[in-house]
Write a protein that holds these residues in place. Sequence first.
Motif, PDB file in Angstrom:
ATOM      1  N   ILE A 210       0.810  -1.230   0.000  1.00  0.00           N
ATOM      2  CA  ILE A 210       0.000   0.000   0.000  1.00  0.00           C
ATOM      3  C   ILE A 210       0.839   1.274   0.000  1.00  0.00           C
ATOM      4  O   ILE A 210       0.302   2.364  -0.171  1.00  0.00           O
ATOM      5  N   ALA A 211       2.162   1.152   0.178  1.00  0.00           N
ATOM      6  CA  ALA A 211       2.998   2.352   0.307  1.00  0.00           C
ATOM      7  C   ALA A 211       2.946   3.229  -0.943  1.00  0.00           C
ATOM      8  O   ALA A 211       3.002   4.462  -0.849  1.00  0.00           O
ATOM      9  N   SER A 212       2.824   2.621  -2.108  1.00  0.00           N
ATOM     10  CA  SER A 212       2.834   3.398  -3.357  1.00  0.00           C
ATOM     11  C   SER A 212       1.456   3.895  -3.752  1.00  0.00           C
ATOM     12  O   SER A 212       1.294   4.552  -4.777  1.00  0.00           O
ATOM     13  N   ASP A 213       0.415   3.590  -2.951  1.00  0.00           N
ATOM     14  CA  ASP A 213      -0.939   4.029  -3.289  1.00  0.00           C
ATOM     15  C   ASP A 213      -1.128   5.524  -3.068  1.00  0.00           C
ATOM     16  O   ASP A 213      -1.943   6.162  -3.722  1.00  0.00           O
ATOM     17  N   ARG A 214      -0.415   6.074  -2.115  1.00  0.00           N
ATOM     18  CA  ARG A 214      -0.589   7.488  -1.784  1.00  0.00           C
ATOM     19  C   ARG A 214       0.256   8.356  -2.710  1.00  0.00           C
ATOM     20  O   ARG A 214       1.264   7.923  -3.265  1.00  0.00           O
ATOM     21  N   ASP A 215      -0.152   9.598  -2.860  1.00  0.00           N
ATOM     22  CA  ASP A 215       0.558  10.544  -3.726  1.00  0.00           C
ATOM     23  C   ASP A 215       1.837  10.989  -3.027  1.00  0.00           C
ATOM     24  O   ASP A 215       1.812  11.835  -2.129  1.00  0.00           O
ATOM     25  N   MET A 216       2.974  10.423  -3.424  1.00  0.00           N
ATOM     26  CA  MET A 216       4.258  10.757  -2.803  1.00  0.00           C
ATOM     27  C   MET A 216       5.032  11.789  -3.623  1.00  0.00           C
ATOM     28  O   MET A 216       6.165  12.120  -3.283  1.00  0.00           O
ATOM     29  N   ARG A 217       4.429  12.303  -4.681  1.00  0.00           N
ATOM     30  CA  ARG A 217       5.124  13.241  -5.562  1.00  0.00           C
ATOM     31  C   ARG A 217       4.750  14.684  -5.267  1.00  0.00           C
ATOM     32  O   ARG A 217       5.624  15.556  -5.193  1.00  0.00           O
ATOM     33  N   ASP A 218       3.466  14.955  -5.091  1.00  0.00           N
ATOM     34  CA  ASP A 218       2.995  16.335  -4.946  1.00  0.00           C
ATOM     35  C   ASP A 218       2.884  16.693  -3.465  1.00  0.00           C
ATOM     36  O   ASP A 218       2.019  16.165  -2.764  1.00  0.00           O
ATOM     37  N   VAL A 219       3.733  17.590  -2.999  1.00  0.00           N
ATOM     38  CA  VAL A 219       3.717  17.984  -1.586  1.00  0.00           C
ATOM     39  C   VAL A 219       2.461  18.796  -1.286  1.00  0.00           C
ATOM     40  O   VAL A 219       2.216  19.840  -1.905  1.00  0.00           O
ATOM     41  N   ARG A 220       1.660  18.299  -0.363  1.00  0.00           N
ATOM     42  CA  ARG A 220       0.446  18.982   0.081  1.00  0.00           C
ATOM     43  C   ARG A 220       0.358  18.859   1.605  1.00  0.00           C
ATOM     44  O   ARG A 220       0.265  17.765   2.146  1.00  0.00           O
ATOM     45  N   PHE A 221       0.389  20.002   2.282  1.00  0.00           N
ATOM     46  CA  PHE A 221       0.303  20.011   3.737  1.00  0.00           C
ATOM     47  C   PHE A 221      -0.724  21.057   4.171  1.00  0.00           C
ATOM     48  O   PHE A 221      -0.395  22.225   4.356  1.00  0.00           O
ATOM     49  N   PRO A 222      -1.995  20.664   4.300  1.00  0.00           N
ATOM     50  CA  PRO A 222      -3.015  21.611   4.771  1.00  0.00           C
ATOM     51  C   PRO A 222      -2.782  21.947   6.246  1.00  0.00           C
ATOM     52  O   PRO A 222      -2.654  21.040   7.072  1.00  0.00           O
ATOM     53  N   VAL A 223      -2.744  23.218   6.563  1.00  0.00           N
ATOM     54  CA  VAL A 223      -2.499  23.655   7.941  1.00  0.00           C
ATOM     55  C   VAL A 223      -3.797  23.547   8.736  1.00  0.00           C
ATOM     56  O   VAL A 223      -4.813  24.140   8.373  1.00  0.00           O
ATOM     57  N   GLN A 224      -3.735  22.796   9.824  1.00  0.00           N
ATOM     58  CA  GLN A 224      -4.910  22.608  10.659  1.00  0.00           C
ATOM     59  C   GLN A 224      -4.923  23.525  11.869  1.00  0.00           C
ATOM     60  O   GLN A 224      -5.973  23.982  12.314  1.00  0.00           O
ATOM     61  N   GLY A 239       4.760  26.792  15.225  1.00  0.00           N
ATOM     62  CA  GLY A 239       4.668  25.636  14.341  1.00  0.00           C
ATOM     63  C   GLY A 239       3.297  25.523  13.718  1.00  0.00           C
ATOM     64  O   GLY A 239       2.300  26.051  14.232  1.00  0.00           O
ATOM     65  N   TYR A 240       3.244  24.807  12.609  1.00  0.00           N
ATOM     66  CA  TYR A 240       1.992  24.637  11.881  1.00  0.00           C
ATOM     67  C   TYR A 240       1.664  23.143  11.850  1.00  0.00           C
ATOM     68  O   TYR A 240       2.380  22.350  11.227  1.00  0.00           O
ATOM     69  N   ALA A 241       0.598  22.773  12.548  1.00  0.00           N
ATOM     70  CA  ALA A 241       0.230  21.367  12.693  1.00  0.00           C
ATOM     71  C   ALA A 241      -0.763  20.953  11.618  1.00  0.00           C
ATOM     72  O   ALA A 241      -1.611  21.742  11.197  1.00  0.00           O
ATOM     73  N   GLY A 242      -0.657  19.706  11.211  1.00  0.00           N
ATOM     74  CA  GLY A 242      -1.581  19.163  10.226  1.00  0.00           C
ATOM     75  C   GLY A 242      -1.175  17.766   9.819  1.00  0.00           C
ATOM     76  O   GLY A 242      -0.179  17.221  10.310  1.00  0.00           O
ATOM     77  N   GLN A 243      -1.950  17.194   8.903  1.00  0.00           N
ATOM     78  CA  GLN A 243      -1.649  15.856   8.386  1.00  0.00           C
ATOM     79  C   GLN A 243      -1.142  15.985   6.958  1.00  0.00           C
ATOM     80  O   GLN A 243      -1.751  16.660   6.128  1.00  0.00           O
ATOM     81  N   VAL A 244      -0.020  15.332   6.677  1.00  0.00           N
ATOM     82  CA  VAL A 244       0.551  15.383   5.334  1.00  0.00           C
ATOM     83  C   VAL A 244      -0.407  14.684   4.368  1.00  0.00           C
ATOM     84  O   VAL A 244      -0.746  13.521   4.541  1.00  0.00           O
ATOM     85  N   ALA A 245      -0.840  15.418   3.352  1.00  0.00           N
ATOM     86  CA  ALA A 245      -1.801  14.875   2.389  1.00  0.00           C
ATOM     87  C   ALA A 245      -1.126  14.340   1.134  1.00  0.00           C
ATOM     88  O   ALA A 245      -1.729  13.586   0.373  1.00  0.00           O
ATOM     89  N   GLY A 246       0.142  14.735   0.915  1.00  0.00           N
ATOM     90  CA  GLY A 246       0.839  14.273  -0.275  1.00  0.00           C
ATOM     91  C   GLY A 246       2.310  14.655  -0.242  1.00  0.00           C
ATOM     92  O   GLY A 246       2.700  15.624   0.412  1.00  0.00           O
ATOM     93  N   GLY A 247       3.142  13.883  -0.941  1.00  0.00           N
ATOM     94  CA  GLY A 247       4.553  14.189  -1.062  1.00  0.00           C
ATOM     95  C   GLY A 247       5.360  13.907   0.193  1.00  0.00           C
ATOM     96  O   GLY A 247       4.856  13.392   1.184  1.00  0.00           O
ATOM     97  N   VAL A 248       6.624  14.278   0.126  1.00  0.00           N
ATOM     98  CA  VAL A 248       7.551  14.080   1.245  1.00  0.00           C
ATOM     99  C   VAL A 248       8.125  15.434   1.647  1.00  0.00           C
ATOM    100  O   VAL A 248       8.651  16.173   0.807  1.00  0.00           O
ATOM    101  N   LEU A 249       8.004  15.768   2.927  1.00  0.00           N
ATOM    102  CA  LEU A 249       8.547  17.024   3.465  1.00  0.00           C
ATOM    103  C   LEU A 249       9.848  16.734   4.199  1.00  0.00           C
ATOM    104  O   LEU A 249       9.925  15.776   4.978  1.00  0.00           O
ATOM    105  N   LYS A 250      10.848  17.585   3.967  1.00  0.00           N
ATOM    106  CA  LYS A 250      12.131  17.429   4.652  1.00  0.00           C
ATOM    107  C   LYS A 250      12.641  18.797   5.092  1.00  0.00           C
ATOM    108  O   LYS A 250      12.384  19.809   4.420  1.00  0.00           O
ATOM    109  N   PRO A 251      13.362  18.855   6.208  1.00  0.00           N
ATOM    110  CA  PRO A 251      13.996  20.125   6.603  1.00  0.00           C
ATOM    111  C   PRO A 251      14.936  20.601   5.504  1.00  0.00           C
ATOM    112  O   PRO A 251      15.673  19.818   4.903  1.00  0.00           O
ATOM    113  N   GLY A 252      14.902  21.897   5.215  1.00  0.00           N
ATOM    114  CA  GLY A 252      15.712  22.459   4.148  1.00  0.00           C
ATOM    115  C   GLY A 252      14.973  22.628   2.839  1.00  0.00           C
ATOM    116  O   GLY A 252      15.453  23.329   1.938  1.00  0.00           O
ATOM    117  N   ASP A 253      13.795  22.023   2.708  1.00  0.00           N
ATOM    118  CA  ASP A 253      13.010  22.150   1.477  1.00  0.00           C
ATOM    119  C   ASP A 253      12.456  23.560   1.346  1.00  0.00           C
ATOM    120  O   ASP A 253      11.971  24.150   2.318  1.00  0.00           O
TER     121      ASP A 253
END
Length: 414
Positions: A210-224, A239-253
């Motif tokens: 199931i790991a490849s089912d989610r959108d890991m390309r388009d970074v989407r982070f809705p702020v909750q 800080g801005y809390a929320g659930q990652v909806a897509g892509g991979v977030l890394k420090p320095g991005d």
Amino acid sequence: MDMLRLATAGSVDDGKSTLIGRLLLDSKSIFEDQMESVEKTSQDKGYDYTDLALLTDGLRSEREQGITIDVAYRYFATPKRKFIIADTPGHVQYTRNMVTGASTSDLGLVLVDARHGLTEQSRRHAVLLSLLRVPHLVLAVNKMDLVDYSEEVFAKIHEEFTAFAGKLNIPDLAIIPISALQGDNVVNRSENMPWYQGTSLLHHLENVHIASDRDMRDVRFPVQYVIRPKSDKFHDYRGYAGQVAGGVLKPGDEVVVLPSGMTSTIEAIDLHEESLDEAYPPMSVTVRLKDDLDVSRGDMIARVNNQPAPVQDIDAMICWMSPSPMKPRQKLAIKHTTKTARAIIKDVQYRLDVNSLHRDPDAGELMLNEIGRVKLRAAQPLLADPYEQNRTTGSFILIDEATGVTVGAGMING
């Protein structure tokens, strides 16, 4: 250990609740006192077997009628994976309940009775799972013990459903013969069906990818939520809390905050008191930015060169969940990720018959539990993606502003 969300579906008396009870029992997820209570109730009813459905049919009205009405969530785990089961109802009048349970599922489990084969409800559930873009589907041919574990009976259902699934958008399909009551092919391979060369149901659930089912390309982070602790220790923390909806977030991005368009760099990603090297769906984290920007609930953090297009005119498939019909010019609230806005129904393009896939362009409105293609306009731009690209940023709910009740669930067309 990862988690698999699965939704069960099927006609009445196909054995969904019994199957879930069997999974809970054989995976040792039932307390002794629960099992003793179920055994006693089964004896009191005069059964010569233990009614495992009693482990899941929790509502009193369900026990009286012998059916599943609401969505019952059950949790269990094996050494390989954690599971959340949404036991959804089979009746057509509870279509909205099934949509609710399946909307976040990774896998759909459709049961059919081996004696009756495919029914109208079986096909309808497969269509709904396809519409909801549930990436994996398992057809469990149940009650094989009642047809003497016949290979011919299973082969006929296998052929019929495979042909039907070819008309739908089902990327991954598995068909497994089982007996939930006797335990055949549920947790362990059955000796009663030597002609079946596949895996048991639980083995398939443990190993489906199931790991490849989610959108890991388009970074989407809705702020909750914006976190500003009121203490000396975290005096400068923002800080801005929320659930990652897509892509991979890394420090320095380098990222952009929408809709303002202000850019910054991720300084850190926090989970409780721990700093992470990366965050990906469906992790809930707190993101800190290097610059002090004006960010609030409903905003979205994305990559600078990969931003969702803001849209106000929305074309979507909608499941209507209210006893009052949906009509053109109707005004509602729309909730998309963490943003809420006002919206108006512009047009009902057609109503979809989920049994025959027939489109009725003359419908004009949607009644309770009906699904149709609808155009609506939001008062504010929404940062949306097509549902087939991202099930989180491509979906929304409609709310009656007067009562606060959810009246519709939508999937945005590409």
